[in-house]
Structures are given as C-alpha cells and as structure tokens.
Design a protein around this motif. Structure first.
Motif, mmCIF file in Angstrom:
data_model
loop_
_atom_site.group_PDB
_atom_site.id
_atom_site.type_symbol
_atom_site.label_atom_id
_atom_site.label_comp_id
_atom_site.label_asym_id
_atom_site.label_seq_id
_atom_site.Cartn_x
_atom_site.Cartn_y
_atom_site.Cartn_z
ATOM 1 N N TRP A 26 0.815 -1.216 0.000
ATOM 2 C CA TRP A 26 0.000 0.000 0.000
ATOM 3 C C TRP A 26 0.843 1.258 0.000
ATOM 4 C CZ3 TRP A 26 -4.590 0.048 -1.767
ATOM 5 C CH2 TRP A 26 -5.391 -1.098 -1.662
ATOM 6 N N GLY A 27 2.083 1.159 0.424
ATOM 7 C CA GLY A 27 2.969 2.314 0.311
ATOM 8 C C GLY A 27 3.156 2.727 -1.136
ATOM 9 N N LYS A 28 3.331 1.744 -2.015
ATOM 10 C CA LYS A 28 3.487 2.051 -3.448
ATOM 11 C C LYS A 28 2.188 2.577 -4.049
ATOM 12 C CE LYS A 28 5.195 -2.066 -4.309
ATOM 13 N NZ LYS A 28 5.766 -3.241 -5.018
ATOM 14 N N GLN A 29 1.077 1.987 -3.653
ATOM 15 C CA GLN A 29 -0.210 2.419 -4.206
ATOM 16 C C GLN A 29 -0.519 3.871 -3.827
ATOM 17 O OE1 GLN A 29 -2.232 0.890 -6.280
ATOM 18 N NE2 GLN A 29 -1.239 -1.109 -6.343
ATOM 19 N N THR A 30 -0.346 4.192 -2.557
ATOM 20 C CA THR A 30 -0.680 5.543 -2.109
ATOM 21 C C THR A 30 0.319 6.569 -2.630
ATOM 22 O OG1 THR A 30 0.470 5.106 -0.017
ATOM 23 C CG2 THR A 30 -1.905 4.752 -0.055
ATOM 24 N N ALA A 31 1.571 6.179 -2.773
ATOM 25 C CA ALA A 31 2.567 7.096 -3.336
ATOM 26 C C ALA A 31 2.218 7.431 -4.781
ATOM 27 C CB ALA A 31 3.966 6.479 -3.252
ATOM 28 N N GLY A 32 1.716 6.447 -5.520
ATOM 29 C CA GLY A 32 1.314 6.702 -6.904
ATOM 30 C C GLY A 32 0.196 7.715 -7.013
ATOM 31 N N VAL A 33 -0.718 7.686 -6.048
ATOM 32 C CA VAL A 33 -1.796 8.683 -6.036
ATOM 33 C C VAL A 33 -1.222 10.073 -5.826
ATOM 34 C CG1 VAL A 33 -3.771 9.514 -4.705
ATOM 35 C CG2 VAL A 33 -3.618 7.100 -5.332
ATOM 36 N N ARG A 34 -0.273 10.187 -4.895
ATOM 37 C CA ARG A 34 0.314 11.501 -4.614
ATOM 38 C C ARG A 34 1.131 12.032 -5.781
ATOM 39 N NH1 ARG A 34 1.467 8.869 0.262
ATOM 40 N NH2 ARG A 34 3.664 8.658 -0.304
ATOM 41 N N THR A 35 1.910 11.163 -6.416
ATOM 42 C CA THR A 35 2.849 11.636 -7.435
ATOM 43 C C THR A 35 2.239 11.748 -8.825
ATOM 44 O OG1 THR A 35 3.621 9.365 -7.815
ATOM 45 C CG2 THR A 35 4.822 10.690 -6.192
ATOM 46 N N THR A 36 1.185 10.979 -9.091
ATOM 47 C CA THR A 36 0.638 10.950 -10.451
ATOM 48 C C THR A 36 -0.846 11.277 -10.513
ATOM 49 O OG1 THR A 36 2.267 9.266 -11.093
ATOM 50 C CG2 THR A 36 0.331 9.516 -12.507
ATOM 51 N N HIS A 455 -4.541 -6.004 7.587
ATOM 52 C CA HIS A 455 -3.159 -6.447 7.711
ATOM 53 C C HIS A 455 -2.353 -5.888 6.544
ATOM 54 C CE1 HIS A 455 -4.594 -9.054 10.857
ATOM 55 N NE2 HIS A 455 -5.458 -9.602 10.028
ATOM 56 N N THR A 456 -1.345 -5.114 6.860
ATOM 57 C CA THR A 456 -0.471 -4.541 5.850
ATOM 58 C C THR A 456 0.729 -3.925 6.541
ATOM 59 O OG1 THR A 456 -0.369 -3.045 3.939
ATOM 60 C CG2 THR A 456 -1.592 -2.264 5.862
ATOM 61 N N ALA A 457 1.813 -3.770 5.823
ATOM 62 C CA ALA A 457 2.985 -3.129 6.401
ATOM 63 C C ALA A 457 2.654 -1.684 6.748
ATOM 64 C CB ALA A 457 4.147 -3.188 5.416
ATOM 65 N N ALA A 458 2.806 -1.326 8.021
ATOM 66 C CA ALA A 458 2.441 0.012 8.467
ATOM 67 C C ALA A 458 3.012 0.249 9.858
ATOM 68 C CB ALA A 458 0.918 0.177 8.496
ATOM 69 N N THR A 459 3.138 1.532 10.210
ATOM 70 C CA THR A 459 3.614 1.919 11.535
ATOM 71 C C THR A 459 2.642 2.914 12.142
ATOM 72 O OG1 THR A 459 5.933 1.614 10.908
ATOM 73 C CG2 THR A 459 5.496 2.964 12.852
ATOM 74 N N LEU A 460 2.210 2.625 13.366
ATOM 75 C CA LEU A 460 1.273 3.472 14.102
ATOM 76 C C LEU A 460 1.999 4.141 15.259
ATOM 77 C CD1 LEU A 460 -1.662 4.381 14.854
ATOM 78 C CD2 LEU A 460 -1.827 2.256 16.174
ATOM 79 N N ARG A 461 1.775 5.450 15.422
ATOM 80 C CA ARG A 461 2.384 6.198 16.525
ATOM 81 C C ARG A 461 1.274 6.820 17.368
ATOM 82 N NH1 ARG A 461 7.834 6.679 15.720
ATOM 83 N NH2 ARG A 461 8.540 6.118 13.609
ATOM 84 N N ILE A 462 1.262 6.501 18.653
ATOM 85 C CA ILE A 462 0.227 6.987 19.564
ATOM 86 C C ILE A 462 0.885 7.749 20.702
ATOM 87 C CG2 ILE A 462 -1.709 6.329 21.034
ATOM 88 C CD1 ILE A 462 -1.794 3.644 19.544
#
Length: 655
Positions: A26-36, A455-462
């Motif tokens: 999902w990092g690649k998918q969301t980055a594509g939305v931002r850049t393109t 479930h996906t690669a991600a980091t949560l900060r609380i």
C-alpha cells in the motif's frame, strides 16, 4: 445526550498517525496517487471546465440535455472539485507539492467568491437556474454537493490551521439550517442523495455546535416520514409544488413513487432489506452508524436496523469481489441473490463509490461494534473492487466493476466520466487509508488497546502521557500470510493488540495466542508473529443466485481470467468451464509490461471448452478440448491491453 467527539475519531483525521513504508504494497499504491493521480485529476478538472466553475461564468456544457433526466450533467461539479481538494489536502500532509497546494488555495478563493450574501453556495443554482433553489431536493443534489464541500473544508482546516474554507461552509450550513427542520415555516425535507448527514456529524466534531448535530439527526430521523410535509411524503409534496406531471418520473425510477431508490420509502428503523441506489445507501447508513455512536438518546432500533441491513447486504446482495449493486438503471441493489456477472447475463454494476461506501460504513460500524465481519467486508472491497478501479499508472479509472465482460461492455478504464464521482473518491480514500487499518483507545493512562482491522505493512504512533507508543506491522501481505508485530512503548504502558483473524483463513488447533471473537489477543511482549493460510481456494456464490460458477481467491485477493493470458478466447469466457478437481498452482510473478509483482495462479488443463451448437434443449454437455488457465488478481485486470475479455466466476465442471 450527545457524546463530545474528537475530530480524530474519524479515519480522515487519524490517518496521520499511520505511515506506510515506501516499498510496501500500500505504500506504493498511495505514493502513486500523490505523485501521479492527483496531478492527472487536476488536469481533468481544468480541461473539463470544473476547475473554473466556481467563477460562476457560463460553460457551454450547461446547455447539454441531461443524460439522466432530470439531473443536469454538470450538477456534480461542486462535489468533484470538493473531493479533489479533500484528497489533495490529505496528500499534502504526507508530502509537499507546491503545484497541488497552489491549486487548492486558488480553488478555495473561487469557492469563497462564489458564495451568495445569504450563504448559499452552488454552481448550477447560481449560474443556470437560481429560481429553482431547493425546489427538488429529491433529485438535484444541492445537499450532496454541500456535504462534500463540508468534508473538504474540514480537511483544509485541519491541515492548514485556518478557516478560509471552513467559515464560508459553516455559513452555508447556517443557510441550510434556516431552510430545513421540524419547525413551522421550514421545509420538512431531506436530501435525495445522502452525504450531508455524515459530513455534518464530522463538522460537529470540529465546531462542537449542537446545531450541526441536530440538523444531521433531523435529516436521518425524518427520512421516509409518510406525512412529514402538510400530511404528505416530502417528495410528493415538493413534486406537487413544482407542478410535475402526474406520471412523470426520473429516468432511474422504474415506476412512480419509487422512493426506495433513495432509501426513503419508509423510516430507516422500518427498512427490512437494503434497497435502491447503492452509494446513497452506504452514505446514509454510514451517517446513521456515526449518529448511534454519538447520541446515546437515539433509539436502539437504529442499531438493530443497521445490523439487519448490513447482513442483508453481505449475505444476499454482495458480489465475490466486494462489489454491490446489480442493476444499472438505478445503480443499485436488486432483489435478494440477484447477482449476475455481466450486462448480457442480467446485469452487474458494482460501482466504485459503492465499495468505498462499504469501507466507510464498515469503519463506522466497527466504532460501535468490534465485530470482525465488518473488517472482512472492508478488506474484500479494498483489495478487489476499489484497488482495481484505478489503473496501475494512476491515470484511468472504472465507474462500474463487472465480474465479466461482454461485447457491449468490455473490460476497460476511462480517463474521466461525465459524472466523475469515482476518480476523486478513490484519491481521497487512498490518501486516508492509514485511518482504516486500525483503531485504538486508551483504556487508562497505562494501557492502550489497538484493534487491527487490515493487515499490511504500516507503523502506528500513539502519543501518551508517558511518551510515544509505536506499533509496527511487518509483512508482505497480501502475498505472504506472515504478519509480525513490533511494539515500542514506555515501560509504564501496556499495549494490547487485537489482531483480526479473517474468515477465509483457518485457526490452527494449537493456537499461538489466545483467541477471542476471531481476534488474536497479543500482549506481554514486544514482538509477536501470526500466520494466515493463503492457500488458493475456490469461491462459490450462494446457490440461490442461480450461478453454478466458481472463482479463485487467495487470501483477500479475488482472481480472474483475461484474454491477455488466453489468446484463444473469443467469447468472453462464456463457454470456458473450470474443473475444481485440477490442482491450483501458485507462482511469484512480475508482469513484464507493467512491472507489477503478484502471485499468479495456474490451473494446468483445468479449463474445459463447451461445445455449443445452438440447440436450446440439450440432454448433456459435451466439451471440445482442455485448456490451461491463468488467473491474475481482479485488481490487475485491464492493464495490459488485449480485447477487454474478462471473467471472475467460471462455470463449474461437474465433479
């Protein structure tokens, strides 16, 4: 009694607490939305006239006859712009982009300049038909557009910290509040297309103005009142005020009085099955779920109705891909179990915005009931219909997501649409995806509970009073079923992780961790590992659908066959049967033309081609030959050219 909410209660705000690794799925998918995608959609807004529409100048398209009478083709332009602003602002929070930010601020200037002295703010009813303001709330989307403007204003306010867009939108809400409500002298109506209700509840989280909560609640409770205005259903009353001809109905109505299309035939608590336009239903019930969460005085009947309608949808009206809506005419639900795969087989619409609506409703339902079934549906819609609605290059989109193609409706994407609700909706969802992955609550200053929905690669900060809690998901999901968790927390803080166990996987007899309500309960350590079985499986629709088909799925990903892998197909796979006895073979694959990496599934000799001779009555089926079949993820479809032939469910060869 209303609960005092925080704006961070919503994924559109909480997404900022989550980061997605750049190389992850999902990092690649969301980055594509931002850049393109953002820049491409901005280009489309400009070239179609939407970008400048708030300047309130005449556009040639305003003369076009409506494709779907009585709705002018340009009526949604306000919301197209608003959704793009919203998605853009969310993306700016992750990555700066001067061109995007300048466009946002220019659009805000134009919106501010378009507002009328009384607070009214709408392109069509200012430029084209000012005399028709609030005369057709059933069909003409004034409040739908207003709702998206509200959501854009909230996003803008949260990111930039000013009220340049929020103030004029609050003024517009004040105008609407003066016009609608239970008091004498006001219209006792509600929007034909829900959206403003959920937006008002979010606005209440910002302003704490009880008026915003009260107006949202009124729209929801009044809906379907058969005697609301002068003893009549409001839509009947306003129709008479307009002087409509007795039997004149919108194009999307099958017959007069089809208010089930707007989920307004009866009050919400009396609705037994989910009906009508699927996007409207999802937006409506999302708002109801949020109102249940916020207002403890609300009748328990509303939550009962929500669960009843949700079950009807997922058990009897949802496609294998997480799509909803079988009927093209009203872009929505048919009768129970009416789930054909293609236009020439009886229908199949499965609008992109409807599946986004599933995610919205599921997320709100999880806020009042942590049942993993809601997250299962959210995941199914996300990985299949929603993800597949955008091309891999981010420059083409789907409006409908049929499970099978046909000559009149081949599998394809388009750069834009006359009604362009879906492309910017995808953008704003992808930009806030982090807010859907998990939810958390502070049980006490010393104890944090995190529920993992996706479930996906991600980091949560609380942040906590003792310092920051960091939770990492480390995984190559959905291609690998291993999910590792790493917790970094102050010594004073205990972190409890509730990790959803998807319905499609099996729970091992020797459970690695305690299981409560289809969730692994993880606590007492800094690292954990769970594994989900991703063995490919066959998926069959309910027998009452009349479809004796089987589809291939692996984890949350549903697969399909395309002509790009089967040069011999010439009939959209209508005569291709799948033998479930033949083993499915997995292989890691990187597509040469797109660079997309995924798990491909093969069925060597698993395809059987039916011999069709035109005879209507047959005593038995005969097959010409066997074929190898190649299955690719449904989201991957339509990215390699070809003839546009696609199918998810293949006819099942008798075992």
């Amino acid at each position: 009694m209303s609960r005092s909410p925080s704006s961070s209660d919503y994924p559109q705000c909480s997404y900022g607490s989550t980061s997605l690794p750049s190389g992850s799925f999902w990092g690649k998918q969301t980055a594509g939305v931002r850049t393109t995608t953002l820049a491409f959609q901005l280009h489309m807004l400009k070239t179609t006239g939407r970008y400048d529409a708030f300047k309130l100048k005449w556009h040639p398209s305003y003369d076009d006859p409506p494709t779907h009478w009585p709705v002018p083709n340009h009526l949604f332009w306000d919301s197209d712009v608003a959704k793009w602003i919203e998605g853009a602002v969310y993306s700016l929070a992750v990555s700066e982009d001067a061109a995007v930010e300048n466009a946002v601020e220019e659009l805000v200037d134009m919106i501010r300049g378009a507002q009328q002295e009384d607070g009214y703010l709408n392109i069509h009813f200012t430029v084209v038909a000012p005399e028709q303001r609030w005369t057709n709330v059933r069909d003409l989307h004034e409040m739908y557009n207003a709702g998206h403007l509200i959501e854009a204003a909230i996003a803008h306010h949260n990111h930039f910290g000013n009220r340049r867009l929020l103030d004029p939108i609050v003024k517009y809400v004040d105008h609407i509040d003066r016009k609608f409500g239970p008091e004498d002298g006001k219209l006792h109506g509600y929007p034909g297309h829900p959206e403003i209700e959920l937006a008002l509840l979010r606005l209440y989280g910002i302003t704490r103005d009880e008026k915003h909560l009260r107006l949202a609640k009124y729209f929801l409770i009044e809906r379907g009142n058969l005697t609301g205005q002068d003893g009549k259903h409001f839509y009947d009353w306003e129709m008479k005020q307009r002087g409509d001809r007795e039997n004149e109905v919108p194009r999307y109505y099958p017959e007069k009085g089809s208010y089930w299309y707007q989920q307004a035939l009866t009050p919400i608590t009396q609705q037994q099955t989910i009906e009508g336009h699927s996007v409207r239903a999802m937006y409506l019930y999302t708002a109801v779920a949020d109102l249940v969460r916020l207002d403890s005085t609300l009748s328990e009947e509303y939550q009962v109705a929500l669960k009843r309608l949700w079950r009807n949808m997922v058990e009897q009206k949802m496609y294998e891909t997480g799509g909803i809506g079988a009927v093209k005419q009203w872009e929505g639900f048919g009768i129970d179990y009416l789930l054909p795969q293609a236009t020439d087989e009886g229908g199949c619409y499965a609008e992109t915005c409807a599946s986004i609506g599933i995610m919205m409703m599921a997320e709100r339902m999880l806020a009042i009931d942590p049942d993993g079934d809601y997250a299962d549906a959210m995941e199914l819609a996300l990985y299949n219909t929603i993800l597949g609605s955008k091309s891999l290059d981010g420059k083409a989109f789907t409006y409908v997501n049929q499970l099978a193609s046909c000559p009149n409706d081949p599998s394809k994407r388009d750069e834009w649409f006359e009604c362009a609700c879906c492309p910017p909706n995808v953008t704003r969802l992808f930009a806030t995806l982090g807010g859907y992955i998990w939810s958390w609550r502070e049980q006490s200053p010393d104890r944090i509970e995190v529920t993992v929905h996706l479930h996906t690669a991600a980091t949560l900060r609380i942040p906590t009073s003792h310092g920051e809690v960091v939770l990492e998901q480390i995984t190559n999901y959905p291609w690998d079923g291993k999910v590792s968790y790493r917790v970094t927390a102050p010594t004073e803080v205990t972190v409890v992780i509730k990790s959803r166990i998807p319905k499609w996987t099996t729970i091992p007899e020797k459970q690695p961790y305690p299981v409560v309500g289809r969730k692994y309960i993880l606590e007492g350590a800094s690292e954990f590992e769970v594994n989900f079985d991703l063995t490919p499986r066959f998926v069959r629709p309910h027998p009452f659908t009349g479809r004796d088909t089987i589809a291939v799925a692996r984890g949350p990903v549903v697969y399909c066959v395309e002509d790009a892998d089967h040069s011999w197909v010439d009939d959209h796979f209508k005569t291709t049967y799948l033998d479930p006895v033949v083993s499915l073979v997995e292989e890691n694959h990187t597509d040469a033309s797109t660079g997309e990496a995924f798990v491909r599934i093969k069925s060597p000799g698993g395809g059987a081609l039916l011999d069709v001779d035109g005879t209507m009555q047959r005593t038995k089926d005969t097959f010409k030959e066997r074929k190898d079949l190649v299955f690719v993820p449904f989201y991957f479809r339509g990215n390699r050219g070809g003839k546009g032939m696609l199918r998810v469910g293949l006819r099942r060869l008798a075992e």
